[in-house]
Design a protein around this motif. Structure first.
Motif, PDB file in Angstrom:
ATOM      1  N   PRO A 186       0.827  -1.218   0.000  1.00 46.92           N
ATOM      2  CA  PRO A 186       0.000   0.000   0.000  1.00 46.92           C
ATOM      3  C   PRO A 186       0.855   1.259   0.000  1.00 46.92           C
ATOM      4  O   PRO A 186       1.984   1.262   0.508  1.00 46.92           O
ATOM      5  CB  PRO A 186      -0.811  -0.135   1.296  1.00 46.92           C
ATOM      6  N   PHE A 187       0.320   2.333  -0.553  1.00 43.28           N
ATOM      7  CA  PHE A 187       1.051   3.593  -0.622  1.00 43.28           C
ATOM      8  C   PHE A 187       0.091   4.755  -0.407  1.00 43.28           C
ATOM      9  O   PHE A 187      -1.127   4.601  -0.440  1.00 43.28           O
ATOM     10  CB  PHE A 187       1.769   3.738  -1.962  1.00 43.28           C
ATOM     11  N   GLN A 188       0.661   5.929  -0.181  1.00 43.10           N
ATOM     12  CA  GLN A 188      -0.091   7.174  -0.033  1.00 43.10           C
ATOM     13  C   GLN A 188       0.576   8.271  -0.843  1.00 43.10           C
ATOM     14  O   GLN A 188       1.791   8.231  -1.092  1.00 43.10           O
ATOM     15  CB  GLN A 188      -0.159   7.602   1.442  1.00 43.10           C
ATOM     16  N   VAL A 189      -0.217   9.259  -1.229  1.00 42.47           N
ATOM     17  CA  VAL A 189       0.290  10.431  -1.924  1.00 42.47           C
ATOM     18  C   VAL A 189       0.012  11.654  -1.058  1.00 42.47           C
ATOM     19  O   VAL A 189      -1.093  11.804  -0.524  1.00 42.47           O
ATOM     20  CB  VAL A 189      -0.361  10.599  -3.308  1.00 42.47           C
ATOM     21  N   VAL A 190       1.010  12.505  -0.901  1.00 42.78           N
ATOM     22  CA  VAL A 190       0.874  13.757  -0.159  1.00 42.78           C
ATOM     23  C   VAL A 190       0.926  14.906  -1.158  1.00 42.78           C
ATOM     24  O   VAL A 190       1.780  14.923  -2.058  1.00 42.78           O
ATOM     25  CB  VAL A 190       2.007  13.919   0.881  1.00 42.78           C
ATOM     26  N   PHE A 191       0.008  15.864  -1.005  1.00 38.33           N
ATOM     27  CA  PHE A 191      -0.038  17.011  -1.906  1.00 38.33           C
ATOM     28  C   PHE A 191      -0.054  18.286  -1.075  1.00 38.33           C
ATOM     29  O   PHE A 191      -0.896  18.453  -0.186  1.00 38.33           O
ATOM     30  CB  PHE A 191      -1.290  16.945  -2.795  1.00 38.33           C
ATOM     31  N   ILE A 192       0.888  19.184  -1.369  1.00 41.60           N
ATOM     32  CA  ILE A 192       0.988  20.483  -0.689  1.00 41.60           C
ATOM     33  C   ILE A 192       0.652  21.578  -1.688  1.00 41.60           C
ATOM     34  O   ILE A 192       1.156  21.570  -2.815  1.00 41.60           O
ATOM     35  CB  ILE A 192       2.414  20.725  -0.135  1.00 41.60           C
ATOM     36  N   ALA A 193      -0.198  22.521  -1.294  1.00 39.48           N
ATOM     37  CA  ALA A 193      -0.587  23.610  -2.192  1.00 39.48           C
ATOM     38  C   ALA A 193      -0.453  24.949  -1.487  1.00 39.48           C
ATOM     39  O   ALA A 193      -0.755  25.068  -0.288  1.00 39.48           O
ATOM     40  CB  ALA A 193      -2.021  23.417  -2.681  1.00 39.48           C
ATOM     41  N   LEU A 194       0.016  25.954  -2.226  1.00 40.90           N
ATOM     42  CA  LEU A 194       0.048  27.338  -1.748  1.00 40.90           C
ATOM     43  C   LEU A 194      -0.961  28.133  -2.562  1.00 40.90           C
ATOM     44  O   LEU A 194      -0.889  28.161  -3.798  1.00 40.90           O
ATOM     45  CB  LEU A 194       1.442  27.949  -1.920  1.00 40.90           C
ATOM     46  N   ASN A 195      -1.892  28.769  -1.887  1.00 41.24           N
ATOM     47  CA  ASN A 195      -2.892  29.594  -2.562  1.00 41.24           C
ATOM     48  C   ASN A 195      -2.948  30.970  -1.910  1.00 41.24           C
ATOM     49  O   ASN A 195      -2.896  31.087  -0.673  1.00 41.24           O
ATOM     50  CB  ASN A 195      -4.277  28.934  -2.500  1.00 41.24           C
ATOM     51  N   LEU A 210      -5.980   8.349   1.250  1.00 40.20           N
ATOM     52  CA  LEU A 210      -6.112   7.154   2.064  1.00 40.20           C
ATOM     53  C   LEU A 210      -5.170   6.089   1.512  1.00 40.20           C
ATOM     54  O   LEU A 210      -4.817   6.123   0.323  1.00 40.20           O
ATOM     55  CB  LEU A 210      -7.559   6.658   2.034  1.00 40.20           C
ATOM     56  N   PRO A 211      -4.701   5.154   2.339  1.00 32.95           N
ATOM     57  CA  PRO A 211      -3.792   4.113   1.818  1.00 32.95           C
ATOM     58  C   PRO A 211      -4.413   3.386   0.635  1.00 32.95           C
ATOM     59  O   PRO A 211      -5.560   2.942   0.682  1.00 32.95           O
ATOM     60  CB  PRO A 211      -3.599   3.183   3.019  1.00 32.95           C
ATOM     61  N   VAL A 212      -3.661   3.302  -0.431  1.00 35.69           N
ATOM     62  CA  VAL A 212      -4.114   2.663  -1.666  1.00 35.69           C
ATOM     63  C   VAL A 212      -3.362   1.362  -1.849  1.00 35.69           C
ATOM     64  O   VAL A 212      -2.140   1.316  -1.693  1.00 35.69           O
ATOM     65  CB  VAL A 212      -3.875   3.583  -2.884  1.00 35.69           C
TER      66      VAL A 212
END
Length: 413
Positions: A186-195, A210-212
């Motif tokens: 299983p893996f996860q993706v983290v996404f950071i955004a600046l707005n 969520l864990p995929v």
């Protein structure tokens, strides 16, 4: 005849030596292990061929004891190749838009023949046997988690429309994993955004999928090679920053449960701080740098040191400075300068006035990559040994690491 038989007894090959002198099975296993340990990890085909010799060797090579000793003996996983992204104004004309992978060993990435669509994917991150690709020109942003070992990929859309800057990472989600062979887990993706919130401020937020499952033994996944998922968590509490900052395009550094991104000024591309995201607490924070004053972002790389501390490598002229960040007994983290190296003393440089650039590192080691006027070089900061890399026309660099083990299923493939 009886006398002749007594004088010249028939010899049994199995009794040529006393039973007490025959090699014990455990000794034979230990002897073979010592030989197999010497096989280099970046030439895994030798281990595979040995496992096919007989069942005894297959059981030895696929056993937990040998795999543990092999990892301990060789240390960090081997580097099998580079993933690279081109500058927008120097993108080469290519017949297709598949990921750009340059092998440094005999390993060849498994790239499916089916259509990758009209997206122009860039390599955003690479970790734990997986690659995170993205196309920032498409709205909403399209991301792909790709396994170069099997060719399987999973697609998702970014959790939010971004009007300023972004960063992303792919991580193993298996609890207690040593990340030696977890590319199918299983893996996860983290996404950071600046707005931007107004003319003077912007807010940074983080999302985590969520864990995929990454179980590529699933025949459904293998038959279609691609699937879609978009289950993101709620964003973390926003961290307010100045409006004129952005997240540098270099891949993030992952240490324990924290990701680290370079935060730069939109005005002059100078480094203004390090943006840290703690997955365990779901919090963003800004940490300081070891150097005061303005520093060009391309002169610095963040890296994971061998002791799992955060490293900060900076090159000024021909001088390379290296710091590491440790937590003190008082609970306060501080930077310590580890070494100062004159690059001109160890690398062939024809034009010392041409600017050097740090373009990457191998996580968990003291290995960095430097560009000079003569090419790209891999440097071990402990031994000061170097090796030239025949790769050109890319920025930044993402190393693809994968520790290879031989199992019965691998042998079947």
């Amino acid at each position: 005849a009886a006398a002749a038989a007594q004088k010249f007894p028939t010899r049994n090959p199995r009794r040529l030596e006393p039973p007490g002198r025959r090699p014990h099975r455990r000794c034979r296993t230990s002897f073979l292990e010592e030989i197999f340990l010497l096989l280099p990890p970046d030439e895994a085909e030798h281990l595979l061929r040995a496992s096919l010799a007989n069942k005894f060797w297959l059981g030895l090579l696929s056993g937990a004891r040998f795999r543990g000793r092999y990892r301990e003996f060789h240390g960090a996983p081997p580097m099998l190749g580079f993933l690279y992204s081109c500058h927008w104004n120097s993108r080469p004309k290519m017949k297709d838009n598949i990921p750009h992978f340059v092998p440094t060993t005999k390993f060849r990435a498994c790239i499916p023949d089916d259509d990758w669509g009209d997206w122009e994917y860039d390599a955003w991150d690479c970790r734990h046997g997986r690659v995170l690709l993205g196309d920032a020109g498409y709205k909403p942003m399209t991301l792909v988690v790709w396994d170069p070992m099997t060719g399987c990929r999973r697609e998702l859309d970014a959790p939010v429309l971004v009007d300023n800057s972004y960063g992303a990472a792919v991580l193993c989600a298996a609890s207690g994993c040593d990340h030696s062979t977890c590319h199918a887990g299983p893996f996860q993706v983290v996404f950071i955004a600046l707005n931007k919130t107004d003319a003077h401020h912007c807010v940074a937020q983080a999302w985590v999928t969520l864990p995929v499952t990454g179980d590529h033994s699933n025949p459904i996944l293998l038959s279609i090679y691609r699937s879609h998922f978009d289950k993101w968590s709620n964003p973390c509490s926003g961290l307010h920053l100045d409006s004129d900052v952005y997240i540098h395009e270099a891949p993030p550094v992952f240490i324990q449960d924290t990701l680290h991104f370079k935060l730069c000024s939109c005005v002059d591309d100078r480094l203004v701080g390090i943006l840290m995201y703690d997955i365990s607490t779901n919090c963003l924070s800004l940490i300081d740098m070891p150097l005061a004053g303005s520093i060009i972002a391309d002169d610095v790389i963040l890296m994971v040191m061998e002791d799992d501390s955060l490293g900060f490598a900076h090159v000024g002229g021909l001088i390379l400075n290296l710091w590491s960040r440790h937590m003190g007994s008082d609970g306060v983290a501080s930077w310590t300068q580890r070494t100062v190296i004159n690059i001109n003393d160890i690398l062939p440089i024809r034009n010392p006035k041409k600017r050097l650039r740090l373009i990457g590192s191998v996580e968990g080691t003291d290995i960095i990559f430097v560009t000079t006027d003569l090419g790209i070089y891999k440097i071990n900061l402990k031994s000061l040994q170097w090796k030239e890399r025949k790769v050109s026309g890319f920025h930044p660099i993402h190393e693809f690491l994968q520790f290879t083990r031989v199992t019965p299923s691998d042998a079947a493939h």
